[in-house]
Design a protein around this motif. Structure first.
Motif, mmCIF file in Angstrom:
data_model
loop_
_atom_site.group_PDB
_atom_site.id
_atom_site.type_symbol
_atom_site.label_atom_id
_atom_site.label_comp_id
_atom_site.label_asym_id
_atom_site.label_seq_id
_atom_site.Cartn_x
_atom_site.Cartn_y
_atom_site.Cartn_z
ATOM 1 N N ALA A 198 0.832 -1.210 0.000
ATOM 2 C CA ALA A 198 0.000 0.000 0.000
ATOM 3 C C ALA A 198 0.864 1.257 0.000
ATOM 4 C CB ALA A 198 -0.937 -0.014 1.214
ATOM 5 N N ARG A 199 1.984 1.211 0.677
ATOM 6 C CA ARG A 199 2.882 2.364 0.697
ATOM 7 C C ARG A 199 3.719 2.322 -0.576
ATOM 8 N NH1 ARG A 199 5.542 2.804 6.597
ATOM 9 N NH2 ARG A 199 6.024 4.878 5.782
ATOM 10 N N ARG A 200 3.401 3.191 -1.509
ATOM 11 C CA ARG A 200 3.990 3.130 -2.840
ATOM 12 C C ARG A 200 4.026 4.525 -3.454
ATOM 13 N NH1 ARG A 200 -1.279 1.949 -2.796
ATOM 14 N NH2 ARG A 200 -2.641 2.602 -4.500
ATOM 15 N N ALA A 201 4.665 4.626 -4.593
ATOM 16 C CA ALA A 201 4.707 5.876 -5.354
ATOM 17 C C ALA A 201 3.909 5.693 -6.635
ATOM 18 C CB ALA A 201 6.146 6.257 -5.675
ATOM 19 N N ILE A 202 3.151 6.721 -7.019
ATOM 20 C CA ILE A 202 2.315 6.675 -8.218
ATOM 21 C C ILE A 202 2.679 7.867 -9.098
ATOM 22 C CG2 ILE A 202 -0.045 6.704 -9.126
ATOM 23 C CD1 ILE A 202 -1.023 5.580 -6.533
ATOM 24 N N ALA A 203 2.937 7.586 -10.362
ATOM 25 C CA ALA A 203 3.262 8.652 -11.307
ATOM 26 C C ALA A 203 2.005 9.450 -11.646
ATOM 27 C CB ALA A 203 3.877 8.061 -12.572
ATOM 28 N N LEU A 204 2.167 10.767 -11.822
ATOM 29 C CA LEU A 204 1.051 11.656 -12.123
ATOM 30 C C LEU A 204 1.239 12.285 -13.495
ATOM 31 C CD1 LEU A 204 0.749 13.534 -8.702
ATOM 32 C CD2 LEU A 204 -0.584 11.562 -9.470
ATOM 33 N N ASP A 205 0.121 12.555 -14.157
ATOM 34 C CA ASP A 205 0.164 13.236 -15.451
ATOM 35 C C ASP A 205 0.102 14.745 -15.230
ATOM 36 O OD1 ASP A 205 -2.904 14.136 -15.909
ATOM 37 O OD2 ASP A 205 -2.821 12.198 -14.875
ATOM 38 N N ASP A 206 0.376 15.504 -16.299
ATOM 39 C CA ASP A 206 0.436 16.958 -16.183
ATOM 40 C C ASP A 206 -0.906 17.572 -15.826
ATOM 41 O OD1 ASP A 206 3.129 16.949 -16.753
ATOM 42 O OD2 ASP A 206 2.829 17.166 -18.922
ATOM 43 N N THR A 207 -2.004 17.013 -16.383
ATOM 44 C CA THR A 207 -3.329 17.563 -16.070
ATOM 45 C C THR A 207 -3.660 17.402 -14.594
ATOM 46 O OG1 THR A 207 -4.077 17.031 -18.312
ATOM 47 C CG2 THR A 207 -5.768 17.459 -16.661
ATOM 48 N N THR A 208 -3.355 16.245 -14.051
ATOM 49 C CA THR A 208 -3.618 16.009 -12.626
ATOM 50 C C THR A 208 -2.792 16.945 -11.757
ATOM 51 O OG1 THR A 208 -4.172 13.693 -13.042
ATOM 52 C CG2 THR A 208 -3.560 14.277 -10.798
ATOM 53 N N LEU A 209 -1.533 17.164 -12.135
ATOM 54 C CA LEU A 209 -0.692 18.085 -11.378
ATOM 55 C C LEU A 209 -1.257 19.506 -11.424
ATOM 56 C CD1 LEU A 209 2.855 16.806 -12.418
ATOM 57 C CD2 LEU A 209 1.873 16.741 -10.119
ATOM 58 N N ALA A 210 -1.769 19.913 -12.592
ATOM 59 C CA ALA A 210 -2.352 21.258 -12.712
ATOM 60 C C ALA A 210 -3.601 21.387 -11.851
ATOM 61 C CB ALA A 210 -2.675 21.542 -14.179
ATOM 62 N N PRO B 299 0.738 -3.392 -19.213
ATOM 63 C CA PRO B 299 1.014 -4.695 -18.590
ATOM 64 C C PRO B 299 0.358 -4.835 -17.222
ATOM 65 C CG PRO B 299 3.017 -3.785 -19.554
ATOM 66 C CD PRO B 299 1.975 -2.714 -19.648
ATOM 67 N N VAL B 300 -0.146 -6.031 -16.940
ATOM 68 C CA VAL B 300 -0.837 -6.280 -15.675
ATOM 69 C C VAL B 300 0.085 -6.017 -14.492
ATOM 70 C CG1 VAL B 300 -2.067 -8.015 -14.313
ATOM 71 C CG2 VAL B 300 -2.326 -7.966 -16.789
ATOM 72 N N LYS B 301 1.366 -6.306 -14.631
ATOM 73 C CA LYS B 301 2.325 -6.065 -13.553
ATOM 74 C C LYS B 301 2.365 -4.582 -13.189
ATOM 75 C CE LYS B 301 6.063 -6.863 -11.020
ATOM 76 N NZ LYS B 301 5.916 -6.737 -9.629
ATOM 77 N N VAL B 302 2.351 -3.708 -14.184
ATOM 78 C CA VAL B 302 2.365 -2.270 -13.933
ATOM 79 C C VAL B 302 1.066 -1.836 -13.257
ATOM 80 C CG1 VAL B 302 2.505 0.006 -15.011
ATOM 81 C CG2 VAL B 302 3.917 -1.868 -15.869
ATOM 82 N N VAL B 303 -0.064 -2.366 -13.732
ATOM 83 C CA VAL B 303 -1.365 -2.038 -13.132
ATOM 84 C C VAL B 303 -1.394 -2.478 -11.673
ATOM 85 C CG1 VAL B 303 -3.848 -2.430 -13.266
ATOM 86 C CG2 VAL B 303 -2.509 -2.203 -15.366
ATOM 87 N N SER B 304 -0.864 -3.667 -11.384
ATOM 88 C CA SER B 304 -0.843 -4.181 -10.018
ATOM 89 C C SER B 304 -0.019 -3.282 -9.103
ATOM 90 C CB SER B 304 -0.269 -5.605 -10.013
ATOM 91 O OG SER B 304 -0.248 -6.136 -8.710
ATOM 92 N N GLU B 305 1.132 -2.822 -9.581
ATOM 93 C CA GLU B 305 1.970 -1.931 -8.778
ATOM 94 C C GLU B 305 1.285 -0.584 -8.567
ATOM 95 O OE1 GLU B 305 5.542 -1.746 -11.010
ATOM 96 O OE2 GLU B 305 6.301 -3.695 -10.307
ATOM 97 N N ARG B 306 0.611 -0.100 -9.577
ATOM 98 C CA ARG B 306 -0.052 1.207 -9.472
ATOM 99 C C ARG B 306 -1.202 1.154 -8.470
ATOM 100 N NH1 ARG B 306 0.399 5.768 -12.444
ATOM 101 N NH2 ARG B 306 -1.435 7.130 -12.659
ATOM 102 N N LEU B 307 -1.933 0.048 -8.454
ATOM 103 C CA LEU B 307 -3.075 -0.090 -7.558
ATOM 104 C C LEU B 307 -2.666 -0.529 -6.157
ATOM 105 C CD1 LEU B 307 -5.652 -1.804 -9.947
ATOM 106 C CD2 LEU B 307 -5.522 0.609 -9.315
ATOM 107 N N GLY B 308 -1.424 -0.982 -5.993
ATOM 108 C CA GLY B 308 -0.976 -1.411 -4.672
ATOM 109 C C GLY B 308 -1.562 -2.732 -4.236
ATOM 110 N N HIS B 309 -1.825 -3.644 -5.198
ATOM 111 C CA HIS B 309 -2.338 -4.963 -4.843
ATOM 112 C C HIS B 309 -1.259 -5.778 -4.147
ATOM 113 C CE1 HIS B 309 -5.763 -4.876 -8.049
ATOM 114 N NE2 HIS B 309 -6.095 -4.275 -6.930
ATOM 115 N N ALA B 310 -1.696 -6.752 -3.356
ATOM 116 C CA ALA B 310 -0.745 -7.584 -2.619
ATOM 117 C C ALA B 310 0.147 -8.366 -3.563
ATOM 118 C CB ALA B 310 -1.496 -8.534 -1.677
ATOM 119 N N ASN B 311 -0.399 -8.810 -4.692
ATOM 120 C CA ASN B 311 0.389 -9.547 -5.685
ATOM 121 C C ASN B 311 -0.307 -9.459 -7.028
ATOM 122 O OD1 ASN B 311 -1.627 -11.823 -5.730
ATOM 123 N ND2 ASN B 311 -0.879 -12.060 -3.633
ATOM 124 N N ILE B 312 0.409 -9.837 -8.078
ATOM 125 C CA ILE B 312 -0.132 -9.725 -9.427
ATOM 126 C C ILE B 312 -1.259 -10.725 -9.662
ATOM 127 C CG2 ILE B 312 1.539 -11.329 -10.425
ATOM 128 C CD1 ILE B 312 1.591 -9.549 -12.901
#
Length: 397
Positions: free
Chosen positions: A250-262, A336-349
């Protein structure tokens, strides 16, 4: 409790008789070094026997309910999340104490525990509990008796002998996923509302409700275009408590797009102006706050979102379905599902694949088509010129 002394060599030992083991039937005695003086050894044996007699008297009068409420639950509160502890406390108060609370902890039998499970599953009046809930109550009783065994209050854990209901897998509530057009319509409807930045950020990152509410401004790194999740806010009863995350990822970093930052920058400017106008200081630097400068209450997020969904005319979804929509749209777009899993903070893929398996059949068909195209034999290029065919074999004079 009886005690006597034994001599081995030149040393005496105080031997305390502790009765018979109820499982093996063997007599149990504990030996305590008492030095070389017989009188001292006899005094030690008498003292230990009296202490053990007093302890056993207290244990014999200790009820299972008193042990759970005065010893076991307070100890659990030290290392359990607030929401988990409240669940334990609720099961004990509502289900365990009325049936087993007055039973002496040393007189508790597995038949009484099984009778409790049967009464909860098949009540004569009222509504029956689901097997999963009864199984959770079994885990509470088993955990309490395991701890009592470790403390020496009981000689065995009778809950191990009790037949608990099987933990049936609850029927999964399949999340609703919006299409990209429906998501745009929902965001247009939410635009202008105070909580619009919160809903936008959730849709663009797939964060859980407790995660987005637990954000602080130092967690948002505009230079690297990432936000760092370090905490969450949950409502237990109606009180808000801080949590450290649902899973180990759950403790993770998520990349943000420019629109969200604005959008976040605009919200921060609005928040600062609002605080300055009414004289509020955001000392704790919460990203999303109410009009009083306090963190937005989780219940308020639900109620407002429900009205926005209704006004947008999109399929009825829960707030959590914004997270499901984020994952679904990413997978449909070929991420890729691996990237989606990391972004969502799932316990495993594996959990990610199970959650979004309804999207995979179409992707499997696309994969089969691609494989067919790659493996299909390619015919040799045709040459329509007669000269080319004639030059393959030289004519002899």
């Amino acid at each position: 409790m009886k005690g006597h002394i034994k001599k081995r060599g030149d040393r005496y030992y105080a031997v305390i008789y502790e009765g018979r083991d109820p499982v093996t039937g063997k007599e149990r005695r504990s030996w305590h070094p008492a030095g070389t003086d017989r009188a001292e050894a006899e005094r030690l044996a008498a003292t230990l026997a009296a202490t053990e007699t007093s302890r056993l008297g207290a244990v014999r009068s200790l009820t299972f309910g008193a042990y759970m409420t005065s010893q076991w639950l307070p100890a659990k509160k030290l290392h359990l999340a607030t929401s988990t502890y409240r669940g334990y406390e609720r099961n004990v108060q509502l289900h365990v104490l009325p049936a087993l609370g007055r039973v002496g902890i040393r007189r508790l039998r597995y038949q009484q525990i099984e009778a409790l499970y049967d009464a909860l599953l098949h009540p004569t009046t009222g509504r029956a509990l689901a097997p999963k809930i009864v199984y959770e109550i079994h885990l509470v009783i088993n955990g309490a008796l395991t701890d009592a065994l470790r403390r020496g209050l009981v000689t065995r854990n009778v809950a191990v002998l009790a037949r608990a209901p099987r933990q049936r897998c609850p029927q999964r509530t399949e999340g609703v996923s919006l299409t990209d057009e429906e998501l745009r319509r929902l965001m247009r409807t939410a635009a202008g509302h105070r909580l619009f930045p919160l809903y936008w950020l959730t849709a663009m990152t797939g964060m859980r409700r407790n995660e987005v509410l637990g954000l602080k401004w130092p967690d948002v790194d505009t230079k690297t275009k990432k936000l760092h999740l370090n905490r969450g806010l949950v409502a237990v009863g109606y009180q808000v408590h801080e949590t450290r995350g649902k899973t180990k990822n759950a403790r993770r970093a998520i990349a943000l797009d420019d629109t969200t930052l604005a959008i976040l920058a605009g919200w921060r400017a609005h928040q600062s102006a609002e605080f300055a106008a009414v004289g509020i200081t955001n000392d704790e630097s919460w990203v999303f706050t109410d009009g009083d400068g306090q963190p937005v209450h989780p219940h308020a997020v639900y109620e407002t979102f429900r009205r926005i969904v209704h006004n947008a005319g999109v399929p009825t979804i829960r707030f959590h379905d914004l997270r499901h929509t984020h994952g679904s749209l990413l997978i449909k777009d070929g991420i890729p599902v691996k990237v989606v899993s990391e972004r969502l903070g799932h316990a495993n893929i594996a959990f990610t694949m199970q959650t979004y398996q309804h999207l995979l059949p179409g992707m499997q068909a696309d994969a089969a088509t691609s494989t067919e195209r790659l493996a299909k034999p390619v015919p040799p290029p045709e040459n329509d010129s007669g000269e080319g065919r004639g030059n393959r074999r030289k004519k002899t004079a």
